[in-house]
Design a protein around this motif. Structure first.
Motif, PDB file in Angstrom:
ATOM      1  N   MET A 184      -1.757   8.438 -14.959  1.00 17.73           N
ATOM      2  CA  MET A 184      -2.880   8.500 -14.496  1.00 17.73           C
ATOM      3  C   MET A 184      -2.879   8.696 -13.075  1.00 17.73           C
ATOM      4  SD  MET A 184      -6.173   8.071 -14.998  1.00 17.73           S
ATOM      5  CE  MET A 184      -7.634   8.402 -13.817  1.00 17.73           C
ATOM      6  N   VAL A 185      -3.688   9.589 -12.596  1.00 22.14           N
ATOM      7  CA  VAL A 185      -3.484  10.063 -11.229  1.00 22.14           C
ATOM      8  C   VAL A 185      -5.201   9.691 -10.504  1.00 22.14           C
ATOM      9  CG1 VAL A 185      -3.271  11.686  -9.555  1.00 22.14           C
ATOM     10  CG2 VAL A 185      -1.931  11.826 -11.673  1.00 22.14           C
ATOM     11  N   GLY A 186      -5.016   8.645  -9.551  1.00 24.11           N
ATOM     12  CA  GLY A 186      -6.370   8.364  -9.095  1.00 24.11           C
ATOM     13  C   GLY A 186      -6.245   8.081  -7.647  1.00 24.11           C
ATOM     14  N   MET A 201       0.232   2.629 -19.247  1.00 19.82           N
ATOM     15  CA  MET A 201       0.365   4.207 -18.511  1.00 19.82           C
ATOM     16  C   MET A 201       0.975   4.068 -17.441  1.00 19.82           C
ATOM     17  SD  MET A 201      -3.553   5.331 -19.276  1.00 19.82           S
ATOM     18  CE  MET A 201      -3.395   6.819 -18.548  1.00 19.82           C
ATOM     19  N   LYS A 202       1.866   5.362 -17.043  1.00 22.79           N
ATOM     20  CA  LYS A 202       2.379   5.442 -15.679  1.00 22.79           C
ATOM     21  C   LYS A 202       1.156   5.725 -14.620  1.00 22.79           C
ATOM     22  CE  LYS A 202       6.502   4.571 -17.011  1.00 22.79           C
ATOM     23  NZ  LYS A 202       7.121   3.271 -16.522  1.00 22.79           N
ATOM     24  N   THR A 203       1.200   5.531 -13.341  1.00 25.78           N
ATOM     25  CA  THR A 203       0.214   5.900 -12.559  1.00 25.78           C
ATOM     26  C   THR A 203       0.792   6.368 -11.481  1.00 25.78           C
ATOM     27  OG1 THR A 203       0.540   3.694 -11.495  1.00 25.78           O
ATOM     28  CG2 THR A 203      -1.187   3.838 -13.494  1.00 25.78           C
ATOM     29  N   ALA A 204       0.052   7.096 -10.653  1.00 31.94           N
ATOM     30  CA  ALA A 204       0.175   7.821  -9.381  1.00 31.94           C
ATOM     31  C   ALA A 204      -1.332   7.732  -8.395  1.00 31.94           C
ATOM     32  CB  ALA A 204       0.457   9.153  -9.290  1.00 31.94           C
ATOM     33  N   TYR A 205      -0.940   7.002  -7.356  1.00 33.58           N
ATOM     34  CA  TYR A 205      -2.161   6.685  -6.189  1.00 33.58           C
ATOM     35  C   TYR A 205      -1.906   7.840  -5.187  1.00 33.58           C
ATOM     36  CZ  TYR A 205      -4.131   4.675  -2.321  1.00 33.58           C
ATOM     37  OH  TYR A 205      -5.101   4.484  -1.094  1.00 33.58           O
ATOM     38  N   ILE A 206      -3.139   8.277  -5.051  1.00 33.32           N
ATOM     39  CA  ILE A 206      -3.325   9.230  -3.892  1.00 33.32           C
ATOM     40  C   ILE A 206      -4.234   8.634  -2.946  1.00 33.32           C
ATOM     41  CG2 ILE A 206      -4.105  11.629  -3.546  1.00 33.32           C
ATOM     42  CD1 ILE A 206      -1.920  11.517  -5.730  1.00 33.32           C
ATOM     43  N   GLY A 207      -3.593   8.612  -1.696  1.00 31.61           N
ATOM     44  CA  GLY A 207      -4.448   7.804  -0.556  1.00 31.61           C
ATOM     45  C   GLY A 207      -3.396   7.344   0.500  1.00 31.61           C
ATOM     46  N   PRO A 208      -3.964   6.675   1.409  1.00 31.91           N
ATOM     47  CA  PRO A 208      -3.334   6.206   2.576  1.00 31.91           C
ATOM     48  C   PRO A 208      -2.742   4.803   2.492  1.00 31.91           C
ATOM     49  CG  PRO A 208      -5.726   5.694   2.711  1.00 31.91           C
ATOM     50  CD  PRO A 208      -5.410   6.702   1.529  1.00 31.91           C
TER      51      PRO A 208
END
Length: 234
Positions: A184-186, A201-208
């Motif tokens: 999950m990318v968010g 689920m595996k996760t990918a964080y997009i941000g600072p």
């Protein structure tokens, strides 16, 4: 580690630069045209205060103490009142429709995003999971020319609003994705990352933010694409 075979993307502020680019530009144009004339400094001050009220009110929406429609009117009403501006009584109720139309007009396809998604789809099954209304989100996807690049799940159509686990389970079930094989990318920890992790689920964080609970962290979406496309030799 289980191999990642599927990727579910959030839309606004993850793949689509909603707040940073289009939200900001559409508001600035409309405020200049309808509430101005403003100098650049005056417009910046107006937008700063508008942002302040927006951030102040959003927690009430997340806590279900305020509807999103109420927030849209209230943040504008508070900003106009702060600067002691006079507007027609119908201005507040009609503003969001004008804003949405202006935002749609501004959207242009991001060719790099389109190519990145096409490259990624060579090695992963892709889906999109977004909160929002049917008309608004579908039009943004259509104008961005990415709607056909993945399966699309919008809360206004499914009835499941993130962070409700049912929103994620619905995608996993209908796409026949195994949670342990899905990323999950968010951009929101509480709405995208945490509920996905709770389902395995595996996760990918997009941000600072740094040192979050996510399995992967990227400052922006292009860094994510560079990493995952390069990983597969595309």
């Amino acid at each position: 580690m289980t191999e990642i075979k599927n990727i579910i993307f959030d839309w606004d502020n993850t793949l689509f630069p909603f707040k940073e680019k289009y939200w900001e530009l559409a508001h600035r144009q409309l405020f200049s045209e309808q509430l101005g004339p403003f100098t650049d400094q005056e417009l910046n001050r107006f937008m700063e205060k508008y942002h302040e009220f927006d951030e102040l009110l959003w927690p009430q929406v997340h806590q279900r103490k305020m509807m999103i429609e109420e927030l849209r009117e209230e943040r504008l009403s508070l900003t106009i009142e702060y600067f002691d501006l006079k507007v027609d009584e119908n201005y507040l109720t009609g503003f969001f429709k004008k804003f949405l139309n202006r935002l749609f007009e501004l959207i242009e396809p991001d060719e790099q995003l389109i190519q990145n998604l096409k490259n990624l789809s060579k090695n992963y099954k892709l889906a999109l999971l977004s909160n929002g209304g049917h008309v608004e989100q579908r039009e943004k996807l259509r104008r961005s020319q990415v709607e056909k690049l993945f399966s699309v799940y919008i809360s206004g159509e499914t009835g499941y609003l993130k962070p409700d686990a049912r929103a994620f389970k619905n995608v996993l079930t209908k796409e026949n994705f195994q949670a342990s094989e899905t990323l999950m990318v968010g951009d929101l920890i509480e709405h995208d990352i945490k509920p996905a992790q709770e389902l395995g689920m595996k996760t990918a964080y997009i941000g600072p933010e740094k040192e979050t609970i996510a399995d992967y962290e990227f400052t922006n979406i292009q860094d994510f694409f560079d990493s995952f496309i390069e990983k597969n030799g595309d």
